[in-house]
Design an enzyme around this catalytic site. Sequence first.
Site, short mmCIF file in Angstrom:
data_model
loop_
_atom_site.label_atom_id
_atom_site.label_comp_id
_atom_site.label_asym_id
_atom_site.label_seq_id
_atom_site.Cartn_x
_atom_site.Cartn_y
_atom_site.Cartn_z
N ASP A 150 34.27 46.27 36.74
CA ASP A 150 34.12 45.07 37.56
C ASP A 150 34.49 45.38 39.00
O ASP A 150 35.64 45.65 39.31
CB ASP A 150 35.05 43.96 37.03
CG ASP A 150 34.95 42.70 37.85
OD1 ASP A 150 34.26 41.77 37.41
OD2 ASP A 150 35.57 42.64 38.94
N TYR B 142 35.24 44.65 47.85
CA TYR B 142 36.22 45.71 47.54
C TYR B 142 35.88 47.01 48.29
O TYR B 142 36.69 47.94 48.30
CB TYR B 142 36.28 46.00 46.04
CG TYR B 142 36.63 44.83 45.14
CD1 TYR B 142 37.13 43.64 45.64
CD2 TYR B 142 36.45 44.94 43.77
CE1 TYR B 142 37.42 42.58 44.80
CE2 TYR B 142 36.76 43.89 42.91
CZ TYR B 142 37.24 42.70 43.44
OH TYR B 142 37.52 41.67 42.59
N LYS C 67 29.97 41.42 42.88
CA LYS C 67 30.08 40.03 43.35
C LYS C 67 29.56 39.88 44.78
O LYS C 67 29.72 40.78 45.61
CB LYS C 67 31.56 39.57 43.30
CG LYS C 67 32.25 39.88 41.99
CD LYS C 67 33.64 39.31 41.89
CE LYS C 67 34.38 39.91 40.70
NZ LYS C 67 34.99 41.22 40.97
N HIS D 196 31.47 35.23 44.43
CA HIS D 196 32.88 35.62 44.41
C HIS D 196 33.83 34.42 44.54
O HIS D 196 34.84 34.34 43.85
CB HIS D 196 33.15 36.63 45.53
CG HIS D 196 34.30 37.54 45.27
ND1 HIS D 196 34.33 38.84 45.70
CD2 HIS D 196 35.48 37.34 44.63
CE1 HIS D 196 35.48 39.40 45.34
NE2 HIS D 196 36.19 38.51 44.69
N LYS E 119 43.47 46.24 36.33
CA LYS E 119 43.24 47.24 37.37
C LYS E 119 44.31 48.31 37.29
O LYS E 119 45.51 48.00 37.17
CB LYS E 119 43.27 46.57 38.74
CG LYS E 119 43.20 47.53 39.93
CD LYS E 119 44.56 47.89 40.50
CE LYS E 119 44.47 48.93 41.60
NZ LYS E 119 45.82 49.33 42.10
N SER E 120 43.91 49.56 37.36
CA SER E 120 44.87 50.64 37.60
C SER E 120 44.12 51.81 38.23
O SER E 120 42.95 52.02 37.96
CB SER E 120 45.55 51.09 36.31
OG SER E 120 46.44 52.16 36.60
N ARG F 117 47.72 55.10 32.86
CA ARG F 117 47.70 53.65 32.65
C ARG F 117 46.31 53.15 32.28
O ARG F 117 46.17 52.23 31.47
CB ARG F 117 48.19 52.93 33.90
CG ARG F 117 49.65 53.15 34.20
CD ARG F 117 50.01 52.52 35.52
NE ARG F 117 51.42 52.63 35.83
CZ ARG F 117 51.96 52.25 36.98
NH1 ARG F 117 51.18 51.76 37.95
NH2 ARG F 117 53.25 52.38 37.19
#
Length: 276
Positions: free
Chosen positions: A46, A51, A76, A109, A231-232, A237
């Site tokens: 995503d 971003y 988005k 968005h 998110k990472s 992780r």
Amino acid sequence: MTQQTHLTLNDGRAIPQVGLGVWQTPNDTAVEAVKTALDAGYRHVDTAAAYRNEKGVGEGIKASGLARDAVFVTTKLWNDNQGYDETLTAAEKSLGRLGLDHLDLYLIHWPAPKKGLYVESWKALVRLKEEGRVTSIGVSNFAAEHLDRIIGETGVAPAINQIELHPRFQQRALREANAARGVLTESWSPLGQGQLLSDPVIAAIAGKHGKTPAQVIIRWHVDSGLVVIPKSVTPARIVQNFGVFDFQLDEADKAAIAALDTADGRIGPDPLTADF
Ligand code: A2P
């Protein structure tokens, strides 16, 4: 590893329930993060034009060697590009940066109600779907009144409404509003931007299951019927966050997490008052 789970969108398509989120992931870092995720079994990424990492995401997908159809890709439309023609142009630009010929999911968005353009933007998304540039269309940060407006004007309900949602801000009313309109709810900042990982209630449940706090929270989203995009940028992780398909929360766990909900638990902007 036990199989990942999917949910069915109102247009009949399947979406992998756990995806990789890449908000605040720099473009270069995104290449490695996405490849790490896809190597670990994720099949859903995503991103967003805002971003500024669509190029890196596209490179990460290519580097994985997976077939295009094996990966569910969401991006988005940014607020500055709302409007009918502007949306069509912005979608082409996103596709170009991602290096893809179609998107699996394209979202508005933010409703940005002060701009008064989200209905026109939604009409453009409907056209993009008709033309096959986008397989599924949806929105992000929409309130029930915004959903009703676009459904009323076009007769097309979004497949997804992606909203801020985590144990401290569970959004029960909006989840019900989404469901009543056939719209799946997707959680952004599902770990509360990491702030929830030190919560003692979550830690106790994690200890009981031999899992980490992040895994407990992600499993809570899965068990709640939500699509979730932790998110990472940290490889270990990223792998850990996908290890949620081999255990389940019990009723006591769910009740304890339900009690963490707070009215003012929002971390990000309020879509009704955000000054976009
Ligand atoms: P990082 O990206 O440095 O690994 P959210 O998805 O709610 O926005 O949360 C993202 C934040 O949580 C990031 O700061 C991320 O750090 C951190 N995070 C993600 N997964 C884990 C994990 N398994 N353990 C600890 N922190 C994590």
